[in-house]
Every structure is written in structure tokens, then in C-alpha cells.
Scaffold this motif. Structure first.
Motif, mmCIF file in Angstrom:
data_model
loop_
_atom_site.group_PDB
_atom_site.id
_atom_site.type_symbol
_atom_site.label_atom_id
_atom_site.label_comp_id
_atom_site.label_asym_id
_atom_site.label_seq_id
_atom_site.Cartn_x
_atom_site.Cartn_y
_atom_site.Cartn_z
ATOM 1 N N ASP A 1 0.862 -1.171 0.000
ATOM 2 C CA ASP A 1 0.000 0.000 0.000
ATOM 3 C C ASP A 1 0.904 1.227 0.000
ATOM 4 O O ASP A 1 1.836 1.321 0.795
ATOM 5 C CB ASP A 1 -0.889 -0.014 1.246
ATOM 6 C CG ASP A 1 -1.884 1.127 1.252
ATOM 7 O OD1 ASP A 1 -2.269 1.580 0.158
ATOM 8 O OD2 ASP A 1 -2.270 1.562 2.344
ATOM 9 N N HIS A 2 0.646 2.152 -0.900
ATOM 10 C CA HIS A 2 1.500 3.333 -1.043
ATOM 11 C C HIS A 2 0.682 4.594 -0.822
ATOM 12 O O HIS A 2 -0.422 4.723 -1.345
ATOM 13 C CB HIS A 2 2.121 3.345 -2.447
ATOM 14 C CG HIS A 2 2.929 4.557 -2.725
ATOM 15 N ND1 HIS A 2 4.163 4.762 -2.149
ATOM 16 C CD2 HIS A 2 2.688 5.626 -3.502
ATOM 17 C CE1 HIS A 2 4.643 5.921 -2.581
ATOM 18 N NE2 HIS A 2 3.769 6.455 -3.398
ATOM 19 N N GLN A 3 1.239 5.511 -0.050
ATOM 20 C CA GLN A 3 0.557 6.776 0.231
ATOM 21 C C GLN A 3 1.297 7.901 -0.481
ATOM 22 O O GLN A 3 2.493 8.097 -0.274
ATOM 23 C CB GLN A 3 0.549 7.029 1.737
ATOM 24 C CG GLN A 3 -0.061 8.344 2.123
ATOM 25 C CD GLN A 3 0.053 8.615 3.620
ATOM 26 O OE1 GLN A 3 0.646 7.847 4.357
ATOM 27 N NE2 GLN A 3 -0.504 9.721 4.057
ATOM 28 N N HIS A 4 0.599 8.653 -1.315
ATOM 29 C CA HIS A 4 1.200 9.795 -1.989
ATOM 30 C C HIS A 4 1.227 10.987 -1.036
ATOM 31 O O HIS A 4 0.272 11.221 -0.298
ATOM 32 C CB HIS A 4 0.416 10.156 -3.252
ATOM 33 C CG HIS A 4 0.531 9.134 -4.320
ATOM 34 N ND1 HIS A 4 1.600 9.088 -5.180
ATOM 35 C CD2 HIS A 4 -0.257 8.091 -4.645
ATOM 36 C CE1 HIS A 4 1.445 8.079 -6.002
ATOM 37 N NE2 HIS A 4 0.321 7.441 -5.691
ATOM 38 N N SER B 1 1.809 17.387 0.309
ATOM 39 C CA SER B 1 2.410 18.707 0.520
ATOM 40 C C SER B 1 3.929 18.574 0.447
ATOM 41 O O SER B 1 4.476 17.482 0.622
ATOM 42 C CB SER B 1 2.006 19.277 1.882
ATOM 43 O OG SER B 1 2.640 18.563 2.926
ATOM 44 N N LEU B 2 4.582 19.700 0.196
ATOM 45 C CA LEU B 2 6.055 19.682 0.169
ATOM 46 C C LEU B 2 6.619 19.334 1.531
ATOM 47 O O LEU B 2 7.636 18.651 1.631
ATOM 48 C CB LEU B 2 6.598 21.034 -0.304
ATOM 49 C CG LEU B 2 6.493 21.301 -1.797
ATOM 50 C CD1 LEU B 2 6.986 22.709 -2.124
ATOM 51 C CD2 LEU B 2 7.258 20.269 -2.593
ATOM 52 N N ARG B 3 5.951 19.783 2.582
ATOM 53 C CA ARG B 3 6.423 19.485 3.940
ATOM 54 C C ARG B 3 6.415 17.972 4.207
ATOM 55 O O ARG B 3 7.378 17.422 4.717
ATOM 56 C CB ARG B 3 5.560 20.211 4.962
ATOM 57 C CG ARG B 3 5.968 19.983 6.395
ATOM 58 C CD ARG B 3 5.026 20.752 7.342
ATOM 59 N NE ARG B 3 5.290 20.428 8.705
ATOM 60 C CZ ARG B 3 6.103 21.116 9.497
ATOM 61 N NH1 ARG B 3 6.732 22.169 9.040
ATOM 62 N NH2 ARG B 3 6.287 20.759 10.748
ATOM 63 N N SER B 4 5.319 17.313 3.847
ATOM 64 C CA SER B 4 5.252 15.868 4.088
ATOM 65 C C SER B 4 6.219 15.116 3.173
ATOM 66 O O SER B 4 6.793 14.105 3.569
ATOM 67 C CB SER B 4 3.825 15.349 3.926
ATOM 68 O OG SER B 4 3.366 15.527 2.615
ATOM 69 N N LEU B 5 6.431 15.623 1.954
ATOM 70 C CA LEU B 5 7.402 15.006 1.056
ATOM 71 C C LEU B 5 8.825 15.156 1.612
ATOM 72 O O LEU B 5 9.613 14.214 1.595
ATOM 73 C CB LEU B 5 7.298 15.640 -0.329
ATOM 74 C CG LEU B 5 8.109 15.006 -1.437
ATOM 75 C CD1 LEU B 5 7.679 13.566 -1.679
ATOM 76 C CD2 LEU B 5 7.972 15.815 -2.722
ATOM 77 N N TRP B 6 9.144 16.338 2.140
ATOM 78 C CA TRP B 6 10.447 16.590 2.757
ATOM 79 C C TRP B 6 10.687 15.607 3.914
ATOM 80 O O TRP B 6 11.739 14.989 4.012
ATOM 81 C CB TRP B 6 10.511 18.029 3.261
ATOM 82 C CG TRP B 6 11.781 18.361 3.978
ATOM 83 C CD1 TRP B 6 12.046 18.195 5.302
ATOM 84 C CD2 TRP B 6 12.967 18.890 3.407
ATOM 85 N NE1 TRP B 6 13.323 18.596 5.600
ATOM 86 C CE2 TRP B 6 13.917 19.023 4.444
ATOM 87 C CE3 TRP B 6 13.331 19.272 2.116
ATOM 88 C CZ2 TRP B 6 15.191 19.536 4.231
ATOM 89 C CZ3 TRP B 6 14.603 19.773 1.909
ATOM 90 C CH2 TRP B 6 15.513 19.897 2.959
ATOM 91 N N LYS B 7 9.689 15.481 4.784
ATOM 92 C CA LYS B 7 9.826 14.576 5.927
ATOM 93 C C LYS B 7 10.051 13.135 5.471
ATOM 94 O O LYS B 7 10.833 12.398 6.067
ATOM 95 C CB LYS B 7 8.589 14.659 6.823
ATOM 96 C CG LYS B 7 8.513 15.921 7.637
ATOM 97 C CD LYS B 7 7.277 15.911 8.519
ATOM 98 C CE LYS B 7 7.228 17.142 9.381
ATOM 99 N NZ LYS B 7 6.091 17.104 10.306
ATOM 100 N N GLN B 8 9.347 12.730 4.400
ATOM 101 C CA GLN B 8 9.511 11.371 3.901
ATOM 102 C C GLN B 8 10.927 11.144 3.396
ATOM 103 O O GLN B 8 11.552 10.130 3.693
ATOM 104 C CB GLN B 8 8.512 11.086 2.781
ATOM 105 C CG GLN B 8 8.572 9.662 2.287
ATOM 106 C CD GLN B 8 8.225 8.656 3.391
ATOM 107 O OE1 GLN B 8 7.199 8.793 4.042
ATOM 108 N NE2 GLN B 8 9.075 7.677 3.603
#
Length: 108
Positions: free
Chosen positions: A18-21, A24-31
Motif C-alpha cells: 500500500d503506497h501513500q502519496h 504537501s512539500l512538507r510531508s514530502l520533505w519529511k519522507q
């Protein structure tokens, strides 16, 4: 964490993930920071494969130079905004990964 609790990890070719997109840029940065920290912890387990600080800098600098321009040769769209966004996203990803890696390096 599973290995620390005594579980065995195995390869299962028919597994479904299961993949979560990120939205936001903030959540992408944290990932991407988590990816960098996870890479450090994985390499910590295999001591002979861990990057030294100079190798890490080399890997980071190479990705900052090579990756953005490599993507310019393979446009994902005829839309020029997307054509320019790809190298910027690669730089963003590299900086976040390096920050996560260095945080783990400092805390160990």
C-alpha cells in the motif's frame, strides 16, 4: 523494528504494498528525511558498507549535480513547468535525504 523483535524478513514476490502519496512539500520533505535516516540505519547494520563523512559528501554532491541535469534529457511532459520542476524536485529530494542521513549520523 521487526528484526529487533525477533521476526524474520523474507522476500515475497506476490506481496502487495500500500503506497501513500504525499500531498504537501512538507510531508514530502519529511519522507525523504526518513529515507536518509533509514539508509544510515541500514548501513549501520552492515558496518563495512557505511559511508564515511567524505563519501557521504561525495554522494550528496554528485546527486546534486548529476541527477537534476540527467532528468533534463528525459522530459516527462511537453509542459515546460514540469520539465523544469523535475530537476528542482531532485535537488529537494537530495537535500532532505542528506539531512536525514546526517541527523542519524550525529545521533549515533
Amino acid at each position: 523494528r521487526l528484526k529487533q523483535k525477533g521476526h524474520m524478513l523474507v522476500y515475497e514476490p506476490s506481496a502487495v504494498v500500500d503506497h501513500q502519496h504525499r500531498t504537501s512539500l512538507r510531508s514530502l520533505w519529511k519522507q525523504f528525511e526518513k529515507y536518509g535516516g533509514g539508509d544510515y540505519r541500514l548501513l549501520e547494520e552492515f558496518q563495512d558498507a557505511r559511508f564515511t563523512p567524505s563519501e557521504m559528501r561525495g554522494h550528496f554532491l554528485e546527486s546534486m549535480v548529476r541527477l537534476p541535469f540527467k532528468s533534463l534529457t528525459f522530459p516527462v511532459s511537453s509542459d515546460p513547468r514540469l520539465y523544469l520542476a523535475t530537476p528542482l524536485l531532485n535537488i529537494f529530494k537530495s537535500v532532505a535525504w542528506a539531512r536525514g542521513y546526517c541527523r542519524e549520523l550525529k545521533s549515533s
